[in-house]
Design an enzyme around this catalytic site. Structure first.
Site, PDB file in Angstrom:
ATOM      1  CG  ASP A 334      -1.772   1.318   1.290  1.00  0.00           C
ATOM      2  OD1 ASP A 334      -2.350   1.706   0.485  1.00  0.00           O
ATOM      3  OD2 ASP A 334      -1.937   1.813   2.487  1.00  0.00           O
ATOM      4  CG  ASP A 523      -3.845   0.772   7.031  1.00  0.00           C
ATOM      5  OD1 ASP A 523      -4.323  -0.253   6.838  1.00  0.00           O
ATOM      6  OD2 ASP A 523      -4.114   2.221   6.995  1.00  0.00           O
ATOM      7  CG  ASP A 527      -4.232  -1.408   2.824  1.00  0.00           C
ATOM      8  OD1 ASP A 527      -4.886  -1.073   2.071  1.00  0.00           O
ATOM      9  OD2 ASP A 527      -3.461  -0.927   3.649  1.00  0.00           O
TER      10      ASP A 527
END
Length: 715
Positions: A334, A523, A527
């Site tokens: 991410d 995190d 996600d």
């Protein structure tokens, strides 16, 4: 040595003594017994083949057998046979055949291997014990208007805790007064101090490196972030991976098969020749084929590797996660909060003639004053004054509009608000990786504000390290394509997918993996779908974040992205050690069985080779604890003497192929005269779909032993 079925149950106290007190090799009870038996055996050799010499050798054999025969009897009472059963039969048979010296040697070497295993387990668990030592023995609090000193167990939520400079925090809390720098290196694995002040969170085990601070307690010592770390690591060390399940599948049917093979050797040989000769060979086959090394090959490696990872700020949830991590060849990351710091900043403000930077930021802040969006926080932090606008309305996916002092304002992304004369500047800022919002006052564009979530300084190095490991990387983000491509170019990532929703990330992972093993790094909150979809989910910066720790397979406690290649390298090394141990264990069995059955090797030689192989497996398993800390990372404090925290060991030995370790009570800050605070580890027994125990045995169903309450003081 752990049986292939059930580990010894009645020796829980002995196991506890091994776990709690054995800090030196010569303190291990099994090694002490083996040394005593070896001394007697040496005396018998000096006396010679006389009645006295034989009697001394017999005593040596009995003493050596005391380390495994009682446990074997308990397992047989529950209808279970294991490695101890094979060794007991071999020892009794050797004595019956008059090979008393060989029986004593078998018991001595088996006890040595067993003692070394216990010592290795104790040694590899010391990384966890170092974490437990971070809890101080006493803590100062304000009660009734005065400062009093209490034990951590006595802290309650809402207490005002005083943490002087140089002291560690006993539990989690919120800083109420004072500013300082916090050293979290022992927990997160990062050496850079973190500045903190009123309103910031303080975690258990953090060192106050600045001025004295007052902290409002938000969790009891038994519920602190440090206790959760201990909880997870202790559970993970006992959780089996696929390699251990493979070893289990081999070891469980192997023990009865070995007994059948030995019986066939004795029976068929008796028909062909001297019965006593073939019975002796059958006993040698029992020893040669016993899967001791196989039973301990993987679990000891798992304990060593997970303990080492915890010392460097990585929580690995069990052997399965560790093994899968060692197979990873693709990593998807991410952007926000992983590759970037997760704290957007205003990096530039471009205005039209007649508008100042301050005016543009004030107008934007007037609309953003009610928003919780990260970009709004960046604009509010940059603005000198904030005067909220009226009638503010959010247009989903576009921006905001409202009125301020009678003038209509609009703030939004290019396209919804036309850039006009600022088009060239907007294009330039977006190429630089910034997110641009435009301010329109009275229908006229007056400014463009560039906001960028700054790249982590260590991100390019981390990506280079992943590439050097042969791992392909990809970026997944909800940001626009231009910003994502700019940041990916800076960090060295070639595959970029932008403007994604959380569910889009999960959907894309199989396409990115293309049949390979893939890990998702995020995190742990936004996600979550992708973390669950990937072969391995890795949460970054999980310290104090319950959701991140619970949802991910791997939780990296710190913010330094270099922990990612570090833990991947460590997992690959640990998996290689596991495979080496399994291969060595099977090879030894495969070579010794035919040599024993044909009489090429006698009992003494087979015993020596077999137990030497166990020692090799143990020594190799300890190699899984090797890990390289990040540059500048200080060594976690090593503990000497007694601890403020004690953990009751698992009821079953490592390597148990039948029973999963029972829940082990975790006791924090135990001292005389105070009730223990227990945090139960909830590792369930494996169950089938119908709810029945998978391979469970009666010894697993016995009542749990009483918690071990060791009253200890810190050093």
């Amino acid at each position: 040595m752990a049986d292939a079925c059930c580990g010894p149950d009645p020796s829980a106290q002995d196991a506890t003594e091994v776990h709690e007190s054995e800090q030196r090799l010569w303190h291990v009870r099994d090694l002490q017994i083996a040394a005593a038996a070896a001394l007697l055996l040496a005396i018998s050799w000096l006396i010679g083949r006389t009645a006295a010499g034989t009697a001394v050798a017999l005593v040596a054999a009995i003493i050596a057998a005391s380390t495994f025969v009682p446990n074997t009897a308990v397992n047989l009472r529950h209808g279970r046979i294991g490695v101890g059963t094979l060794m007991t039969i071999a020892a009794i048979g050797a004595i019956a055949l008059g090979q008393i010296n060989e029986a004593a040697m078998l018991g001595i070497l088996f006890s040595v291997a067993e003692g070394l295993e216990h010592y290795a387990v104790t040694k590899t668990r010391r990384g966890l014990r170092a974490l437990l030592a971070l809890v101080p023995p006493t803590v100062s609090v304000l009660r009734g208007g005065r400062e009093v000193t209490i034990e951590p167990d006595e802290l309650t939520v809402g207490d005002r805790m005083l943490v002087p400079p140089g002291e560690r925090a006993a539990t989690d809390g919120t800083i109420a007064a004072g500013t300082t720098s916090l050293d979290l290196s022992a927990i997160t694995g990062e050496s850079v101090p973190v500045e903190a002040g009123p309103g910031d969170q303080l975690h258990a085990g953090a060192i106050n490196g600045g001025g004295a601070i007052e902290v409002d307690v938000t969790a009891r010592a038994s519920d602190s972030s440090l206790a959760r770390i201990v909880h997870i690591v202790e559970e993970a060390q006992d959780r089996k991976g696929s390699g251990q399940r493979l070893a289990d599948r081999i070891a469980r049917p192997l023990v009865p098969a070995i007994m059948v093979l030995a019986a066939l050797v004795a029976g068929m040989g008796t028909l062909l020749g001297d019965p006593m000769l073939w019975i002796e060979r059958a006993l040698v086959v029992l020893v040669a084929a016993s899967p001791c090394a196989l039973a301990i090959s993987v679990p000891l490696s798992v304990v060593a590797a997970i303990g080492a990872a915890s010392r460097n700020g990585a929580l690995v949830k069990g052997g399965a996660a560790l093994e899968e991590l060692g197979r990873i060849t693709v990593v998807a990351l991410d952007k926000t909060g992983t590759l970037t710091a997760g704290a957007p900043e205003v990096i530039d403000v471009v205005t039209t003639p007649g508008t100042t930077r301050e005016q543009a930021l004030s107008a934007a802040a007037a609309l953003e004053s009610r928003s919780e969006h990260p970009l709004a926080r960046a604009i509010l932090d940059a603005a000198e004054t904030v005067d909220p606008a009226d009638d503010v309305t959010a247009v989903a996916g576009h921006g905001l509009h409202g009125t301020h002092r009678g003038v209509v304002l609009r703030l939004g992304k290019p396209g919804w608000v036309e850039p006009g004369a600022l088009a060239a500047d907007v294009d330039r800022l977006q190429r630089e990786g910034a997110t641009v919002v435009l301010i329109e006052r009275g229908g006229v564009v007056v400014a463009a504000i560039a906001v960028r979530d700054q790249l982590r300084p260590e991100a390019p190095e981390a990506i280079r390290q992943l590439t050097a490991l042969g791992i392909e990387t990809a970026m997944l983000t909800g940001d626009n394509h231009r910003t994502a491509q700019a940041l990916a170019g800076q960090v060295g990532i070639g595959i970029v997918h932008a403007e994604l929703l959380p569910e889009d990330k999960a959907r894309l992972l199989p396409d990115i993996a293309r049949g390979r093993h893939i890990a998702m790094v995020g995190d742990g909150v936004n996600d979550a779908p992708a973390l669950a979809t990937a072969n391995i989910g890795i949460a970054m910066g999980a310290m104090g974040t319950d959701v991140a720790i619970e949802t991910a397979d791997i939780a990296l406690m710190g913010e330094d992205l270099r922990h990612l290649p570090q833990v991947l390298t460590h997992a690959r090394h640990a998996r290689a050690v596991m495979l080496q141990n399994i291969g060595l264990s099977l090879a030894i069995i495969g070579v010794l069985i035919p040599l024993a059955a044909t009489g090429v090797l006698g009992l003494a030689t087979v015993v020596f080779v077999h137990e030497f192989a166990e020692v090799l497996v143990i020594a190799n398993a300890i190699r899984a604890a090797r890990t390289t800390p990040l540059p500048g990372q200080p060594e976690i404090p090593r503990t000497t003497g007694q601890l403020n925290v004690s953990i009751a060991p698992p009821r079953h030995d490592l390597g148990d192929a039948c029973c999963t370790p029972a829940p082990a009570p975790l006791t924090l800050n135990k001292r005389e005269g105070t009730p223990p605070t227990m945090l139960t580890l909830t590792t369930p027994h494996p169950t089938k779909a119908d709810g029945e125990s998978d391979g469970g045995c009666s010894c697993c169903e016995t009542a749990d032993p009483e918690p071990i309450e060791t009253h200890q003081r810190g050093t």
